[in-house]
Design an enzyme around this catalytic site. Sequence first.
Site, PDB file in Angstrom:
ATOM      1  N   THR A 166       0.883  -1.029   0.118  1.00 55.77           N
ATOM      2  CA  THR A 166       0.153  -0.128  -0.027  1.00 55.77           C
ATOM      3  C   THR A 166       0.945   1.145   0.023  1.00 55.77           C
ATOM      4  OG1 THR A 166      -1.739  -0.946   1.048  1.00 55.77           O
ATOM      5  CG2 THR A 166      -1.630   1.256   1.405  1.00 55.77           C
ATOM      6  N   SER A 184      -0.077  -9.860  -1.049  1.00 55.85           N
ATOM      7  CA  SER A 184      -0.978 -11.086  -1.122  1.00 55.85           C
ATOM      8  C   SER A 184      -0.417 -12.111  -2.131  1.00 55.85           C
ATOM      9  CB  SER A 184      -2.354 -10.714  -1.372  1.00 55.85           C
ATOM     10  OG  SER A 184      -2.807  -9.741  -0.850  1.00 55.85           O
ATOM     11  N   THR A 205       1.349  -4.619   3.963  1.00 55.23           N
ATOM     12  CA  THR A 205       1.104  -5.435   5.306  1.00 55.23           C
ATOM     13  C   THR A 205       0.644  -6.849   5.507  1.00 55.23           C
ATOM     14  OG1 THR A 205      -0.873  -4.308   5.511  1.00 55.23           O
ATOM     15  CG2 THR A 205       0.688  -3.011   6.363  1.00 55.23           C
ATOM     16  N   THR A 219       2.858  -9.926  14.204  1.00 56.26           N
ATOM     17  CA  THR A 219       1.583 -10.356  13.328  1.00 56.26           C
ATOM     18  C   THR A 219       0.664  -9.494  13.188  1.00 56.26           C
ATOM     19  OG1 THR A 219       0.075 -12.354  13.740  1.00 56.26           O
ATOM     20  CG2 THR A 219       0.335 -11.210  15.548  1.00 56.26           C
ATOM     21  N   GLN A 254      -4.004 -20.931  18.307  1.00 53.78           N
ATOM     22  CA  GLN A 254      -4.960 -19.993  17.595  1.00 53.78           C
ATOM     23  C   GLN A 254      -4.976 -18.725  18.497  1.00 53.78           C
ATOM     24  OE1 GLN A 254      -8.897 -21.544  16.815  1.00 53.78           O
ATOM     25  NE2 GLN A 254      -7.942 -23.256  15.783  1.00 53.78           N
TER      26      GLN A 254
HETATM   27  N1  ASP Z   1      -2.878  -5.472   0.032  1.00 52.99           N
HETATM   28  C1  ASP Z   1      -1.938  -4.701   1.063  1.00 52.99           C
HETATM   29  C2  ASP Z   1      -0.497  -5.330   0.739  1.00 52.99           C
HETATM   30  O1  ASP Z   1      -0.305  -6.043   1.713  1.00 52.99           O
HETATM   31  C3  ASP Z   1      -2.203  -4.030   2.253  1.00 52.99           C
HETATM   32  C4  ASP Z   1      -1.075  -3.083   2.641  1.00 52.99           C
HETATM   33  O2  ASP Z   1      -0.012  -3.062   2.222  1.00 52.99           O
HETATM   34  O3  ASP Z   1      -1.527  -2.635   3.802  1.00 52.99           O
HETATM   35  O4  ASP Z   1       0.058  -5.517  -0.124  1.00 52.99           O
END
Ligand code: ASP
Length: 335
Positions: free
Chosen positions: A12, A59, A89, A160, A271
């Site tokens: 992001t 992701s 993130t 985490t 968990q």
């Molecule tokens: N979807 C984004 C990523 O992990 C979320 C972020 O960076 O906050 O690349």
Amino acid sequence: MKKICIIHAGGTIGMIPSEDGYKPKEGYIETLFEQIKDLKSEKMPEYDFYEMSPLLDSSDMTVNEWNRIGRIISDLYEKYDGFVVLHGTDTMAYTASALSFMLENLDKPVILTGSQIPLCEIRSDGLDNLITSMIIAADGLVREVCLYFGGKLMRGNRATKMSSDGMRAFSSPNCPLLAEAGISISYLPYPPMPKNEGKFNFCHFEDVPIGVLKIFPGIRFPLFEGVMTEKLKGIVLETFGAGNIPSDNGSLLPIIKKAFESGSVVAVCSQCPQGTVSLGIYKTSSALKKAGAVSGYDMTTESAVAKLYYLFSKGYSKEEIKVKMEQNLRGELSN
Ligand code: ASP
């Protein structure tokens, strides 16, 4: 004058809006950097900027990208005092864990950071995360893989992601913070970490088949029998509390036993973000131990996954991996 290297992997922090939502744009963040006057301050370290291609939403990160980031750091290791990795993130804690194992005998700061709001938007948290990470990377007081976010410096393999929208998105529930950034950056008492015993080395990760199975009430284990085979080299079981699983007439145990006998390593994590797995405290967990599973103690799932990749990539035998999974290699667990 300290010199650091900023590696931009995506996320992001450097994204721009598009019709389909935020997406990374090649070359963009460097043009933004030109407009950030803090970066030109004499109080800031010198830096070189390296942009990976393609930039990714985290992701989409895979073992390949972990290897690429690790390889860049390894190739440039002697040239810089520290490294900042700009990263999404969503999977930052996985990459931080992977790098902590991959970069053997690391003796320089490697700080992963990013943001919840892109740098190009108002109220972005990216500026502080970037600037503070750069200062920490140049300070050189914490010489390991860390994650800096929202004022907190954490051991990378203990962090985490706890919030999908909060600015203090990460926690380190089982390990004290390494530093807190308020008006000044206060480095805190250093949590124990095994000593480096040799030269810095980069360990390339093999694309080992690893699986994570989250236990839930009423889970029908026999449905997973076809998945928990020797085809999965490592399996992380995310269990309840201190390592408990539903009895379900003992149906999971023969499956674990079979997987273990045919070559898989089954590691038990919890968990609960905080606390540790203690196999054997309850009847529902001692059976797991008897079936051949190992305790992940207070490791995060992110760290257990990365550690399995690491140990299999090192070529250890299944028995050695079982032993090492329960040992503290990089400060990732306290047993
Ligand atoms: N979807 C984004 C990523 O992990 C979320 C972020 O960076 O906050 O690349």
